[in-house]
Design a protein around this motif. Structure first.
Motif, PDB file in Angstrom:
ATOM      1  N   GLU A 212       1.039  -1.094  -0.015  1.00  0.00           N
ATOM      2  CA  GLU A 212       0.036   0.073   0.054  1.00  0.00           C
ATOM      3  C   GLU A 212       0.810   1.334   0.073  1.00  0.00           C
ATOM      4  O   GLU A 212       2.136   1.349   0.547  1.00  0.00           O
ATOM      5  CB  GLU A 212      -0.996   0.091   1.132  1.00  0.00           C
ATOM      6  N   CYS A 213       0.117   2.146  -0.509  1.00  0.00           N
ATOM      7  CA  CYS A 213       1.122   3.608  -0.460  1.00  0.00           C
ATOM      8  C   CYS A 213       0.168   4.839   0.404  1.00  0.00           C
ATOM      9  O   CYS A 213       0.382   5.848   0.113  1.00  0.00           O
ATOM     10  CB  CYS A 213       1.223   4.084  -2.007  1.00  0.00           C
ATOM     11  N   TYR A 214      -0.768   4.031   1.063  1.00  0.00           N
ATOM     12  CA  TYR A 214      -1.624   4.952   2.122  1.00  0.00           C
ATOM     13  C   TYR A 214      -0.656   5.589   2.997  1.00  0.00           C
ATOM     14  O   TYR A 214      -0.737   6.872   3.196  1.00  0.00           O
ATOM     15  CB  TYR A 214      -2.404   4.059   2.935  1.00  0.00           C
ATOM     16  N   HIS A 215       0.700   5.140   3.263  1.00  0.00           N
ATOM     17  CA  HIS A 215       1.536   6.024   4.204  1.00  0.00           C
ATOM     18  C   HIS A 215       2.642   6.709   3.379  1.00  0.00           C
ATOM     19  O   HIS A 215       3.456   7.318   3.923  1.00  0.00           O
ATOM     20  CB  HIS A 215       2.450   4.779   4.693  1.00  0.00           C
ATOM     21  N   CYS A 216       2.507   6.363   1.968  1.00  0.00           N
ATOM     22  CA  CYS A 216       3.848   7.045   1.115  1.00  0.00           C
ATOM     23  C   CYS A 216       4.147   8.613   1.272  1.00  0.00           C
ATOM     24  O   CYS A 216       5.030   9.181   1.523  1.00  0.00           O
ATOM     25  CB  CYS A 216       3.582   6.882  -0.225  1.00  0.00           C
ATOM     26  N   ALA A 217       2.789   9.630   1.361  1.00  0.00           N
ATOM     27  CA  ALA A 217       2.814  10.968   1.351  1.00  0.00           C
ATOM     28  C   ALA A 217       3.623  11.195   2.553  1.00  0.00           C
ATOM     29  O   ALA A 217       4.338  12.343   2.814  1.00  0.00           O
ATOM     30  CB  ALA A 217       1.548  11.572   1.154  1.00  0.00           C
ATOM     31  N   SER A 219       5.691   9.364   4.386  1.00  0.00           N
ATOM     32  CA  SER A 219       6.886   8.987   4.843  1.00  0.00           C
ATOM     33  C   SER A 219       7.929   8.655   3.548  1.00  0.00           C
ATOM     34  O   SER A 219       9.360   8.534   4.066  1.00  0.00           O
ATOM     35  CB  SER A 219       6.574   7.096   5.178  1.00  0.00           C
ATOM     36  N   HIS A 220       7.673   9.116   2.419  1.00  0.00           N
ATOM     37  CA  HIS A 220       8.689   8.702   1.357  1.00  0.00           C
ATOM     38  C   HIS A 220       9.001   9.793   0.351  1.00  0.00           C
ATOM     39  O   HIS A 220       8.496   9.696  -0.852  1.00  0.00           O
ATOM     40  CB  HIS A 220       8.304   7.403   0.699  1.00  0.00           C
ATOM     41  N   PRO A 221       9.512  11.015   0.921  1.00  0.00           N
ATOM     42  CA  PRO A 221       9.660  12.094  -0.009  1.00  0.00           C
ATOM     43  C   PRO A 221      10.569  11.663  -1.208  1.00  0.00           C
ATOM     44  O   PRO A 221      10.279  12.195  -2.393  1.00  0.00           O
ATOM     45  CB  PRO A 221      10.222  13.237   0.772  1.00  0.00           C
ATOM     46  N   GLU A 222      11.665  11.057  -0.983  1.00  0.00           N
ATOM     47  CA  GLU A 222      12.563  10.422  -2.096  1.00  0.00           C
ATOM     48  C   GLU A 222      11.770   9.961  -3.076  1.00  0.00           C
ATOM     49  O   GLU A 222      12.014  10.089  -4.397  1.00  0.00           O
ATOM     50  CB  GLU A 222      13.961   9.934  -1.487  1.00  0.00           C
ATOM     51  N   LEU A 223      10.890   8.626  -2.693  1.00  0.00           N
ATOM     52  CA  LEU A 223      10.232   7.966  -3.662  1.00  0.00           C
ATOM     53  C   LEU A 223       9.438   8.768  -4.419  1.00  0.00           C
ATOM     54  O   LEU A 223       9.081   8.511  -5.790  1.00  0.00           O
ATOM     55  CB  LEU A 223       9.755   6.672  -2.986  1.00  0.00           C
ATOM     56  N   LEU A 224       8.485   9.448  -3.724  1.00  0.00           N
ATOM     57  CA  LEU A 224       7.594  10.380  -4.283  1.00  0.00           C
ATOM     58  C   LEU A 224       7.993  11.463  -5.384  1.00  0.00           C
ATOM     59  O   LEU A 224       7.007  12.268  -6.267  1.00  0.00           O
ATOM     60  CB  LEU A 224       6.564  10.613  -3.588  1.00  0.00           C
ATOM     61  N   ASN A 225       9.302  11.398  -5.487  1.00  0.00           N
ATOM     62  CA  ASN A 225       9.930  12.444  -6.589  1.00  0.00           C
ATOM     63  C   ASN A 225       9.453  11.951  -7.891  1.00  0.00           C
ATOM     64  O   ASN A 225       9.478  12.597  -9.032  1.00  0.00           O
ATOM     65  CB  ASN A 225      11.235  12.676  -6.483  1.00  0.00           C
ATOM     66  N   ARG A 361      20.444   5.634  -3.999  1.00  0.00           N
ATOM     67  CA  ARG A 361      20.000   6.636  -3.064  1.00  0.00           C
ATOM     68  C   ARG A 361      18.585   6.676  -2.540  1.00  0.00           C
ATOM     69  O   ARG A 361      18.150   6.420  -1.643  1.00  0.00           O
ATOM     70  CB  ARG A 361      20.329   8.093  -3.312  1.00  0.00           C
ATOM     71  N   VAL A 362      17.543   6.318  -3.878  1.00  0.00           N
ATOM     72  CA  VAL A 362      16.028   6.703  -3.563  1.00  0.00           C
ATOM     73  C   VAL A 362      15.535   5.382  -2.694  1.00  0.00           C
ATOM     74  O   VAL A 362      15.104   5.301  -1.543  1.00  0.00           O
ATOM     75  CB  VAL A 362      15.437   6.666  -4.587  1.00  0.00           C
ATOM     76  N   TRP A 363      16.053   4.298  -3.048  1.00  0.00           N
ATOM     77  CA  TRP A 363      15.529   2.891  -2.464  1.00  0.00           C
ATOM     78  C   TRP A 363      16.210   2.767  -0.846  1.00  0.00           C
ATOM     79  O   TRP A 363      15.804   2.322  -0.163  1.00  0.00           O
ATOM     80  CB  TRP A 363      15.613   1.693  -3.390  1.00  0.00           C
ATOM     81  N   ASP A 364      17.612   3.053  -0.957  1.00  0.00           N
ATOM     82  CA  ASP A 364      18.231   3.022   0.459  1.00  0.00           C
ATOM     83  C   ASP A 364      17.297   3.961   1.490  1.00  0.00           C
ATOM     84  O   ASP A 364      17.135   3.485   2.570  1.00  0.00           O
ATOM     85  CB  ASP A 364      19.575   3.505   0.346  1.00  0.00           C
ATOM     86  N   ALA A 365      17.029   5.205   0.980  1.00  0.00           N
ATOM     87  CA  ALA A 365      16.186   6.107   2.041  1.00  0.00           C
ATOM     88  C   ALA A 365      14.739   5.356   2.051  1.00  0.00           C
ATOM     89  O   ALA A 365      14.328   5.328   3.411  1.00  0.00           O
ATOM     90  CB  ALA A 365      15.967   7.449   1.497  1.00  0.00           C
ATOM     91  N   THR A 366      14.298   4.781   1.150  1.00  0.00           N
ATOM     92  CA  THR A 366      12.942   4.183   1.265  1.00  0.00           C
ATOM     93  C   THR A 366      12.843   2.872   2.264  1.00  0.00           C
ATOM     94  O   THR A 366      12.059   2.782   2.991  1.00  0.00           O
ATOM     95  CB  THR A 366      12.037   3.912  -0.120  1.00  0.00           C
ATOM     96  N   ASP A 368      14.823   2.177   4.459  1.00  0.00           N
ATOM     97  CA  ASP A 368      15.249   2.595   5.775  1.00  0.00           C
ATOM     98  C   ASP A 368      13.885   3.021   6.369  1.00  0.00           C
ATOM     99  O   ASP A 368      13.603   2.740   7.837  1.00  0.00           O
ATOM    100  CB  ASP A 368      16.238   3.462   6.002  1.00  0.00           C
ATOM    101  N   GLN A 369      13.182   3.970   5.816  1.00  0.00           N
ATOM    102  CA  GLN A 369      11.700   4.318   6.059  1.00  0.00           C
ATOM    103  C   GLN A 369      11.035   3.334   6.321  1.00  0.00           C
ATOM    104  O   GLN A 369      10.142   3.424   7.401  1.00  0.00           O
ATOM    105  CB  GLN A 369      11.268   5.337   5.348  1.00  0.00           C
ATOM    106  N   ASP A 370      10.750   2.545   5.599  1.00  0.00           N
ATOM    107  CA  ASP A 370       9.812   1.185   5.632  1.00  0.00           C
ATOM    108  C   ASP A 370      10.289   0.282   6.943  1.00  0.00           C
ATOM    109  O   ASP A 370       9.612  -0.234   7.173  1.00  0.00           O
ATOM    110  CB  ASP A 370       9.829   0.428   4.364  1.00  0.00           C
ATOM    111  N   ARG A 371      11.606   0.243   7.031  1.00  0.00           N
ATOM    112  CA  ARG A 371      12.059  -0.516   8.128  1.00  0.00           C
ATOM    113  C   ARG A 371      11.556  -0.014   9.409  1.00  0.00           C
ATOM    114  O   ARG A 371      11.213  -0.620  10.577  1.00  0.00           O
ATOM    115  CB  ARG A 371      13.502  -0.609   8.332  1.00  0.00           C
ATOM    116  N   THR A 372      11.659   1.340   9.629  1.00  0.00           N
ATOM    117  CA  THR A 372      11.005   2.224  10.957  1.00  0.00           C
ATOM    118  C   THR A 372       9.552   1.701  10.955  1.00  0.00           C
ATOM    119  O   THR A 372       9.283   1.544  11.958  1.00  0.00           O
ATOM    120  CB  THR A 372      11.267   3.478  10.867  1.00  0.00           C
TER     121      THR A 372
END
Length: 425
Positions: A212-217, A219-225, A361-366, A368-372
């Motif tokens: 799901e991407c309910y959480h994306c906005a 939590s994932h600024p890099e991905l949503l670029n 870079r993008v998926w390393d950040a994503t 790590d965010q998903d792990r949290t």
């Protein structure tokens, strides 16, 4: 699924109780607490899901020549995957037939033969025992002790294994997977870099978070670029501008014979190519190319993202210049390994054609965010206050689909039943 739970097949403690728990769960809600933190349910998950279903385990380009191998562990089962002398890909239980020692003790390598480090029993790359010394006696027949094979299939450069005696049908999905991956020619690719992280969370929470991407906005600024969260123009949230963007890109892909249609095989496997944000051609921090050399026969950089889901353990994003695979390996009731691989053309040169830091870079950040997110989810679920909560049918339909697949598959496997073959939709 009304068969008596007393007929379940397996060795895990409380398996019958787990079947009952899943049969009585509330549809559209998260699972009961034990499904996320119980050692008994985790053992049953390994037995009924990971030991019986097809698992994504790696890429053929990781073992390009005879003697190349990679290893992994599925629960307590060490596995080695080898390129044989005929250039075929075979998987074996990484267990010597003498006294059970592991044969290949590194994650990857290249060998002429498979040699046990304990007593030097030696096997051909096809698993046949070649040498067991002169100490085994005249009655010993080497032909009786080959390595035990694991069911193996490849498609489009992906490798799948199943530990089951009679694995479920998967050929229809693999045929479509090969068609969708054909433009990338992954046999002539390489893993530029990979990461391994451990998430202190149950494997199902890791998959749920991905679905799901309910959480994306939030939590994932890099991905949503670059990523557009919708997988389908039928999504009720999809705007007219989004639908027009999809139509324009589909016309371009059709002209280049690039598959893009949404296709699924029940709830287990699905694939679709969707555009990235306007003006973006890769999942990098600014949407610019990650690698100057394109994959396979790709001519246009803007291939959007080929999204591939394979339950229970993989999701993927394929772009014109690189492809990213994600592999989930359960480690314990509240511990999961996530392996991410960034794949580029085999002739691409690091520092010339691509920069590793930009690539990942993008998926390393994503990640790590998903792990949290997953770990905080796990901590809350462990509370005495937890009870199953409702999923959003609009934003979390992918999670509902995963939970339905998991519960139906677990129960069917435990009862010795076969789910209907999922035809392409």
């Amino acid at each position: 699924m009304e068969q008596s739970i007393t007929t379940v097949t397996g060795n895990s403690p409380k398996l019958a109780e787990t079947v009952q728990l899943l049969q009585q769960r509330r549809p559209g809600y998260s699972l009961p607490q034990a499904c996320y933190n119980s050692a008994e349910v985790f053992a049953a998950d390994m037995e009924q899901i990971f030991y019986k279903e097809w698992l994504y385990v790696g890429l053929t380009c990781e073992i390009p020549q005879p003697g190349n191998f990679i290893t992994l562990e599925v629960g307590n089962n060490p596995i080695t995957i080898v390129r044989n002398k005929q250039m075929g890909v075979q998987a074996f239980h990484n267990v010597c037939r003498h006294r059970g020692s592991r044969l290949c003790t590194s994650k990857k390598g290249k060998v002429a033969k498979l040699v046990c480090p304990y007593h030097q029993w030696t096997y051909e790359l096809d698993g046949q025992l070649l040498y067991a010394g002169n100490e085994m006696g005249d009655q010993f027949d080497k032909a009786d002790f080959p390595l035990k094979q694991v069911h193996t299939k490849t498609a489009g450069g992906y490798i799948f294994i199943s530990l089951a005696e009679n694995p479920p049908e998967i050929d229809g999905f693999l045929a479509e997977l090969a068609r969708y991956l054909e433009p990338y020619d992954l046999e002539n690719a390489k893993v530029a870099v990979q990461s391994e992280i451990i998430e202190q969370a149950n494997w199902k929470l890791v998959i749920e978070n991905n679905r799901e991407c309910y959480h994306c906005a939030g939590s994932h600024p890099e991905l949503l670029n670059t990523l557009l969260e919708w997988d389908d123009t039928n999504d009720p949230r999809a705007s007219d501008a989004f639908k027009a963007h999809v139509a324009r890109m589909a016309e371009q892909w059709d002209a280049d014979n690039i598959p893009h249609e949404h296709i699924s095989f029940g709830l287990r496997n699905r694939m679709v190519r969707m555009p990235l944000a306007e003006g973006k051609v890769a999942m990098t921090i600014d949407g610019s190319p990650a690698c100057q050399k394109l994959l396979g026969r790709v001519k246009e950089r803007d291939l959007g993202s080929l999204r591939i889901l394979h339950l229970p353990n993989s999701w993927n994003h394929g772009q014109g210049d690189h492809l990213i695979t994600f592999q989930v390996i359960p480690v314990g009731p509240q511990q999961t390994k996530v392996i991410t691989k960034w794949v580029v053309h085999k002739d691409a040169v690091e520092g010339v054609d691509y920069d590793v830091e930009k690539l990942r870079r993008v998926w390393d950040a994503t990640n790590d965010q998903d792990r949290t997110l997953a770990e905080e989810n796990q901590r809350g679920i462990n509370s005495i206050a937890y009870e199953p909560g409702p999923y959003s049918p609009t934003y979390e339909f992918g999670v509902v689909n995963f939970i339905n697949w998991y519960a139906d598959t677990f129960v069917a496997n435990a009862l010795g039943q076969t789910l209907p073959i999922a035809l392409p939709e």
